[in-house]
Scaffold this active site. Structure first.
Site, mmCIF file in Angstrom:
data_model
loop_
_atom_site.group_PDB
_atom_site.id
_atom_site.type_symbol
_atom_site.label_atom_id
_atom_site.label_comp_id
_atom_site.label_asym_id
_atom_site.label_seq_id
_atom_site.Cartn_x
_atom_site.Cartn_y
_atom_site.Cartn_z
ATOM 1 N N HIS A 63 0.830 -1.214 0.000
ATOM 2 C CA HIS A 63 0.000 0.000 0.000
ATOM 3 C C HIS A 63 0.856 1.252 0.000
ATOM 4 O O HIS A 63 1.878 1.328 0.680
ATOM 5 C CB HIS A 63 -1.023 -0.020 1.130
ATOM 6 C CG HIS A 63 -0.487 0.088 2.526
ATOM 7 N ND1 HIS A 63 -0.287 1.289 3.153
ATOM 8 C CD2 HIS A 63 -0.159 -0.861 3.433
ATOM 9 C CE1 HIS A 63 0.136 1.077 4.390
ATOM 10 N NE2 HIS A 63 0.240 -0.216 4.583
ATOM 11 N N ASP A 116 5.685 2.236 7.017
ATOM 12 C CA ASP A 116 4.394 1.555 6.821
ATOM 13 C C ASP A 116 3.616 2.312 5.761
ATOM 14 O O ASP A 116 2.964 3.301 6.078
ATOM 15 C CB ASP A 116 3.645 1.507 8.151
ATOM 16 C CG ASP A 116 2.330 0.756 8.067
ATOM 17 O OD1 ASP A 116 2.015 0.212 6.998
ATOM 18 O OD2 ASP A 116 1.611 0.739 9.080
ATOM 19 N N GLU A 134 -5.178 1.506 2.336
ATOM 20 C CA GLU A 134 -5.031 0.343 3.220
ATOM 21 C C GLU A 134 -5.214 0.745 4.668
ATOM 22 O O GLU A 134 -5.852 0.046 5.449
ATOM 23 C CB GLU A 134 -3.651 -0.306 3.031
ATOM 24 C CG GLU A 134 -3.522 -1.674 3.710
ATOM 25 C CD GLU A 134 -3.013 -1.633 5.149
ATOM 26 O OE1 GLU A 134 -2.963 -2.693 5.783
ATOM 27 O OE2 GLU A 134 -2.668 -0.546 5.651
ATOM 28 N N ASP A 139 4.133 -5.913 3.578
ATOM 29 C CA ASP A 139 3.832 -4.823 4.508
ATOM 30 C C ASP A 139 4.754 -4.944 5.715
ATOM 31 O O ASP A 139 5.412 -5.966 5.903
ATOM 32 C CB ASP A 139 2.356 -4.909 4.944
ATOM 33 C CG ASP A 139 1.769 -3.551 5.313
ATOM 34 O OD1 ASP A 139 2.533 -2.645 5.721
ATOM 35 O OD2 ASP A 139 0.542 -3.408 5.201
HETATM 36 ZN ZN LIG Z 1 0.785 -1.164 6.454
#
Ligand SMILES: [Zn+2]
Length: 332
Positions: free
Chosen positions: A66, A169, A199, A222
Site C-alpha cells: 500500500h 508503513d 489500506e 507490509d
Molecule cells: Zn501497512
C-alpha cells in the site's frame, strides 16, 4: 535501496489522496514493466508479462504494497486558529505531542494538549489541537478536510542498515516491490504489482485491485511490529533477521500452498527468513483473499519498530531479503 526508500518516503500520500506518491512510484516503474495504469480508485498497477521459456504452468501472481500513509484530517478550526483533527487510519494520540505534521500545501504544524501541562494520563485526540502558528480562523492556512501526514527525514540510525523514517508503513514495502520489479529476470509468470490506496483506512483499495486483476494467488508486502524490543513476547520478527513470512494475523490465515511457496522461495534464494504468528493488525491480504471466488494469499512482512508513530525503524537487510524472496518466488 536507501536512495529509493528516501524517495518514496518523502512523497505525500495520505489515504484517499495518494496522487503525489503515485506519480513518484510511476516514474520508478515505467520502462521496467510492460504496462502501467491507474484504476478508477487510484491503485497504481504495474504488469510484467512472462519472459523466457517454460510457460506451461504460468500463473498470475499479485504483489500488493500500500502506498497510502496514516494521516489526520482537519475537522474544524477555532477562533484562535487552532485545528481539531480526526484520525485517518490508526493514529495513536500519545505519539502526537512534539510530532511534526505537514499538509499538501506545505503548511507544517505540531500538536498541543488542552491545559498548560502535558497530562500524565493517556491522551485522546479530542483533548488535543493542531498548531500551525495561526492567530485566528481567518488567518489559518488550513481548511476543513485538509490532510496532514507525519514528516521527518529518512536517515541512517546504527551501522549501515538500520534506518529511521516516518512512514515505512508501507513505503518500505513499496520500495521492496519497485526494486523486485527492477531486478526481475526471466519468469514464466505474469507479475501483477499493485501499489494500493487506502489500506490504512479500509483495505478496500486492494479489494478493487484484486477484483480487476484476477490473480491466481497473491502476496501482501507490509511492515509488521518487530518483536525484539523490551518486554515483548514471543520474541519474533526481529529487526535484521530477515523478512518474516506471516502465518497468521488477526484476519488472515496464510494459504498453506502460498506459505510453502514463500518458504521454498526464501530457501532457493538463500535468504534468512523468519516465521511469524502476529497477534495484531492485518494487511491488504485480508481484502484480497475474498475477491471474486477467493484468492489464496500470503504475507511477506518487514519487521519494523515503532510503527504507527512518527518515527519508525527498519533494517535494510530485511528489505533486501524480501526483494530476493519475491524474485525467487516467480523465477520458476
Ligand atoms: Zn501497512
Amino acid at each position: 535501496m536507501l536512495d529509493l526508500l528516501q524517495k518514496v518516503c518523502d512523497a505525500y500520500g495520505p489515504s484517499g489522496y495518494e496522487a503525489r506518491v503515485r506519480d513518484v512510484i510511476r516514474a520508478e516503474v515505467e520502462g521496467v514493466v510492460d504496462e502501467v495504469r491507474t484504476d478508477r480508485l487510484g491503485n497504481l498497477l504495474a504488469i510484467r508479462r512472462p519472459r523466457g521459456s517454460g510457460g506451461a504452468a504460468s500463473q498470475k501472481v499479485l504483489w500488493a504494497a500500500h502506498m497510502d500513509e496514516i494521516a489526520v484530517m482537519v475537522a474544524s478550526i477555532d477562533d484562535y486558529g487552532f485545528a481539531r483533527v480526526a484520525p485517518v487510519g490508526f493514529v495513536n494520540p500519545n505519539t502526537l505531542p512534539g510530532a511534526r505534521v505537514v499538509f499538501e500545501n506545505g503548511v507544517e504544524g505540531t500538536f498541543g494538549v488542552e491545559g498548560a501541562a502535558l497530562p500524565r494520563e493517556a491522551l485522546t485526540l479530542p483533548s488535543m489541537f493542531l498548531d500551525v502558528g495561526a492567530t485566528s480562523r481567518a488567518d489559518c492556512p488550513l481548511k476543513v478536510g485538509d490532510l496532514g501526514v507525519f514528516r521527518h527525514s529518512v536517515v541512517r540510525a546504527h551501522g549501515e542498515t538500520r534506518v529511521l523514517g516516518h512512514n515505512f508503513d508501507d513505503r518500505a514495502g513499496v520500495a521492496v516491490l519497485i526494486q523486485a520489479l527492477r531486478e526481475l529476470g526471466d519468469s514464466p509468470h505474469t507479475v501483477l504489482a499493485a501499489f494500493t490506496v487506502q489500506e490504512e483506512f479500509s483495505l478496500l483499495g486492494a479489494a478493487a485491485a484484486a477484483f480487476g486483476l484476477e490473480p491466481d494467488f497473491a502476496i501482501a508486502i507490509d511492515v509488521t511490529p518487530a518483536g525484539d524490543t523490551p518486554k515483548i513476547k514471543p520474541r519474533d520478527a526481529c529487526l535484521g533477521a530477515g523478512p518474516a513470512i506471516t502465518l497468521k494475523d488477526v484476519a488472515v490465515i496464510g494459504h498453506p500452498q502460498v506459505k510453502q511457496a514463500l518458504i521454498a522461495a526464501a530457501e532457493r534464494a538463500g535468504v534468512a527468513f523468519q516465521l511469524q504468528v502476529s497477534f495484531i493488525g492485518t494487511t491488504d491480504a485480508m481484502a484480497i483473499q475474498t475477491s471474486r471466488t477467493g484468492v489464496p494469499v500470503g504475507t511477506l512482512s518487514l519487521p519494523a519498530r515503532h510503527i504507527h508513530t512518527p518515527t519508525q525503524m527498519v533494517d535494510l537487510n530485511d528489505l533486501r531479503g524480501a526483494v530476493e524472496v519475491l524474485k525467487a518466488l516467480v523465477s520458476s
